[in-house]
Design an enzyme around this catalytic site. Sequence first.
Site, PDB file in Angstrom:
ATOM      1  N   TYR A 137       0.998  -1.276   0.244  1.00  0.00           N
ATOM      2  CA  TYR A 137      -0.098   0.154   0.059  1.00  0.00           C
ATOM      3  C   TYR A 137       1.338   0.716   0.585  1.00  0.00           C
ATOM      4  O   TYR A 137       2.127   0.918   0.698  1.00  0.00           O
ATOM      5  CB  TYR A 137      -0.757   0.389   1.187  1.00  0.00           C
ATOM      6  CG  TYR A 137      -1.273  -1.391   1.827  1.00  0.00           C
ATOM      7  CD1 TYR A 137      -3.089  -1.589   1.659  1.00  0.00           C
ATOM      8  CD2 TYR A 137      -0.805  -1.725   2.591  1.00  0.00           C
ATOM      9  CE1 TYR A 137      -3.628  -2.239   1.898  1.00  0.00           C
ATOM     10  CE2 TYR A 137      -1.745  -3.688   2.646  1.00  0.00           C
ATOM     11  CZ  TYR A 137      -2.523  -3.651   2.931  1.00  0.00           C
ATOM     12  OH  TYR A 137      -3.236  -4.343   2.832  1.00  0.00           O
ATOM     13  N   ASP A 173     -12.362  -6.736  12.301  1.00  0.00           N
ATOM     14  CA  ASP A 173     -12.969  -6.475  11.614  1.00  0.00           C
ATOM     15  C   ASP A 173     -13.954  -7.131  11.815  1.00  0.00           C
ATOM     16  O   ASP A 173     -15.039  -7.176  10.991  1.00  0.00           O
ATOM     17  CB  ASP A 173     -11.549  -7.644  10.613  1.00  0.00           C
ATOM     18  CG  ASP A 173     -10.886  -6.625   9.344  1.00  0.00           C
ATOM     19  OD1 ASP A 173     -10.813  -4.839  10.432  1.00  0.00           O
ATOM     20  OD2 ASP A 173      -9.837  -7.026   8.866  1.00  0.00           O
TER      21      ASP A 173
END
Length: 187
Positions: A137, A173
């Site tokens: 990223y 998550d």
Amino acid sequence: MRVDGTSLHEVLLMTPEAFHDDRGWFTRTFDTAIFDQAAVDAGIDVRSGDFTQDSQSRSRRGVVRGMHGRGGRGEAKLVRCARGSVVDVLVDIRPGSPTFGQQAMFELDDELHAHLYVPPGFLHGFQVTSEWADVCYRIDRPHEPGEDLGVAHDDPDLGIAWPDPVTVVSQRDRSAGSWATLRATLV
């Protein structure tokens, strides 16, 4: 490097050319001039010099990381799979965007070397579809944990059709909120 628009407003898919010979292959993974021209052509305000942080994750088959986003002014990122393969999912959470609430899936792998430009205002997640995958990223600003947004990867309102059975999801998550709740705060 070929730059293509996608079905999501301002999301770009950049695919470099790999040069193969008897040693293996070589590819340019990022080119500031190409990115900056593609951004200008697409009406995007982010430029190559705006990226400030590179990060990398390694995950095994079936792992889902996501769906993550940022509040405030959001976060632009370039995402690529340096090893293995993933299915990358984006959801547009920008009120007023012509693709608000829409999602798209992209296959990223270590063969085509494609990068996905994700503008600020998207939920992002991926599932590993190879034995292992390294995802890189490039982000345009430092992480601010207080601005983190999340929606459960299996939220029925999003209805993401992950390609494989989900094997591992982080505690963060698993406890992420719903699309309905996040959407109500955005509009």
